[in-house]
Write a protein that holds these residues in place. Sequence first.
Motif, short mmCIF file in Angstrom:
data_model
loop_
_atom_site.label_atom_id
_atom_site.label_comp_id
_atom_site.label_asym_id
_atom_site.label_seq_id
_atom_site.Cartn_x
_atom_site.Cartn_y
_atom_site.Cartn_z
N ALA A 63 0.85 -1.19 0.00
CA ALA A 63 0.00 0.00 0.00
C ALA A 63 0.88 1.24 0.00
N ILE A 64 0.53 2.19 -0.84
CA ILE A 64 1.30 3.43 -0.94
C ILE A 64 0.45 4.53 -0.33
N ALA A 65 0.97 5.15 0.70
CA ALA A 65 0.24 6.22 1.37
C ALA A 65 0.38 7.50 0.57
N PRO A 80 -5.32 7.21 -10.20
CA PRO A 80 -5.36 5.93 -10.92
C PRO A 80 -5.67 4.78 -9.97
N ARG A 81 -6.49 3.84 -10.43
CA ARG A 81 -6.81 2.66 -9.64
C ARG A 81 -5.86 1.55 -10.05
N VAL A 82 -5.32 0.85 -9.06
CA VAL A 82 -4.38 -0.24 -9.34
C VAL A 82 -4.83 -1.51 -8.64
N CYS A 83 -4.44 -2.65 -9.21
CA CYS A 83 -4.74 -3.95 -8.62
C CYS A 83 -3.97 -4.08 -7.31
N THR A 89 -2.36 -1.15 -13.50
CA THR A 89 -3.40 -0.14 -13.57
C THR A 89 -4.68 -0.76 -14.09
N LEU A 90 -5.79 -0.46 -13.40
CA LEU A 90 -7.09 -0.99 -13.80
C LEU A 90 -7.76 -0.03 -14.77
#
Length: 91
Positions: A63-65, A80-83, A89-90
Amino acid sequence: MKLTTFIDVLKGRLALARRRRQDWRALSHLNAHMLRDIGLRAEQGTIVPVSTEIKCGASPAPAIADTRKASVAEAPEAVPRVCRYCGETLA
């Protein structure tokens, strides 16, 4: 904890257990193909959603804060949404 609160919690848990038993009885006669058609699968005697399968071979992405604060003008689509499993990238 008050006795009435305890009884209410107990009634809620018993109702949930009864609902799960009824759901299990309704789905237990279906074979694996029928379960997959409705988005479920049987796993070790329980029925779980298919979406819990990890389809990527990689371990979960860390997880990237986000340290910057999102401004009111910034659109939520800009992030951006990521898996969470592989980091791709989703769409």
